[in-house]
Design a protein around this motif. Sequence first.
Motif, short mmCIF file in Angstrom:
data_model
loop_
_atom_site.label_atom_id
_atom_site.label_comp_id
_atom_site.label_asym_id
_atom_site.label_seq_id
_atom_site.Cartn_x
_atom_site.Cartn_y
_atom_site.Cartn_z
N LEU A 113 0.80 -1.31 0.06
CA LEU A 113 0.01 0.01 0.04
C LEU A 113 0.92 1.37 -0.17
O LEU A 113 0.32 2.37 -0.01
N GLY A 114 2.27 1.07 -0.01
CA GLY A 114 3.15 2.13 0.07
C GLY A 114 3.16 2.84 1.44
O GLY A 114 3.43 4.06 1.48
N LEU A 115 2.88 2.37 2.51
CA LEU A 115 2.69 2.74 3.94
C LEU A 115 4.05 2.84 4.51
O LEU A 115 4.87 1.57 4.47
N PRO A 116 4.60 3.62 5.37
CA PRO A 116 5.77 3.69 6.08
C PRO A 116 5.79 2.77 7.31
O PRO A 116 4.67 2.37 7.62
N VAL B 60 -6.33 10.59 5.67
CA VAL B 60 -6.55 9.31 4.97
C VAL B 60 -5.33 8.93 3.85
O VAL B 60 -5.25 10.01 3.03
N TRP B 61 -5.00 7.93 3.86
CA TRP B 61 -4.06 7.38 2.48
C TRP B 61 -5.06 6.67 1.68
O TRP B 61 -5.56 5.80 1.85
N ARG B 62 -5.04 7.37 0.58
CA ARG B 62 -5.78 6.82 -0.64
C ARG B 62 -4.93 6.91 -1.99
O ARG B 62 -4.62 8.01 -2.38
N ASP B 63 -4.83 5.89 -2.64
CA ASP B 63 -4.22 5.63 -3.96
C ASP B 63 -2.75 6.46 -3.83
O ASP B 63 -2.26 6.83 -4.50
N ARG B 64 -2.08 6.06 -2.57
CA ARG B 64 -0.82 6.36 -2.33
C ARG B 64 -0.66 7.99 -2.14
O ARG B 64 0.55 8.65 -2.38
N LYS B 65 -1.50 8.70 -1.74
CA LYS B 65 -1.65 10.23 -1.55
C LYS B 65 -2.35 10.43 -0.31
O LYS B 65 -3.45 9.53 0.12
N LYS C 137 -17.65 9.89 1.62
CA LYS C 137 -16.53 10.38 2.17
C LYS C 137 -15.39 9.63 2.08
O LYS C 137 -14.50 9.74 1.88
N LEU C 138 -15.77 8.36 2.65
CA LEU C 138 -14.78 7.23 2.85
C LEU C 138 -15.04 6.18 1.95
O LEU C 138 -16.13 5.87 1.33
N ARG C 139 -14.10 5.49 1.45
CA ARG C 139 -14.14 4.37 0.44
C ARG C 139 -13.61 3.06 0.77
O ARG C 139 -12.58 3.07 1.44
N SER C 140 -13.86 2.00 0.09
CA SER C 140 -13.21 0.62 0.50
C SER C 140 -11.72 0.92 -0.22
O SER C 140 -11.73 1.35 -1.26
#
Length: 305
Positions: free
Chosen positions: A65-68, A135-140, A88-91
């Motif tokens: 997911l590209g998370l640290p 939120v971390w979404r699509d690496r952003k 607002k939030l997504r799967s």
Amino acid sequence: MQQGKVVGVAFQGLGGADAQNVGYMIPTPVIGHFLKDIADGHYDRYMDLSIATFPLMNAAHRRALGLPEDDRGLAVTTVGSASVCAGKLRSGDVLLRIDGLDIQSDGMVQLEGERMQMAEVAERKYKGDKVKFEVWRDRKLVTEEVTFERAWPYTHQATSYEPPKYVVFGGLLFQPMNRNLVATYQFANLRVFHHFAHFIEEELYKERDEVIVLTALLPDPINTYLDEFREGIIRKVNGTAIRNVKELAAAFTKQADEYVIEFEGHGRPLVLQRTDLEAARARIRQRYNVLTEQFLGEDATKEAR
């Protein structure tokens, strides 16, 4: 009492052969929340995010997911269409912070010096309050703000302390399904159990607000040979889809020569003639001491007054 302060209100205890000195209490934060909630004369209930999440403690999953590697982040797996978070939030979102608090990979936050579940932050809110997510979404990294416009409306899986709703029509007893009803009747119809267990997960609330079940037949010539419909779930009355017990009562109030009741999974409908109903009504009420033919809930009773 503890050190001269109230820590809770006792409401239940066990004694005798089952247990000794075992009691339950309502903690003061819950009492305080309730008192503040009803200050305007209306109880709005606890707020809820109504999302499903998954812990992100697996290192490979985090890298994908590209998370640290900072032990933060909770994955969102499902956002119900009736949730306040819908839109607002997504799967697939990863929640990193809530109202400025870091969300650990196991879903916990540090709140008032203690580790608590993230949901506790939402539960301390009131109707109209907001909560902000990082939120971390699509690496952003994005920010989303959710407003608690209402409490979660579908609570049939929780124990109810209100009088049961019902409609009696032609000696047929219809009731909306909830935990109390399922525990009392021990239904043999697996379709009823499926609707009870998966009402939220499969978003069955898109079709109906309440699952109306034919729970009993008060024996009378008008309902002879109708036992096959017992435990059936109502779909339609005279072609109109039924979403809740109020709509069912309204459908039975409309004047018609006959009432065609369709059930889930039944190939044929149940049909009652108006003339037969009129003849049987007083007979059934007297024989079974039916004082009131319907109760649609306390709110409906207040509106009628």
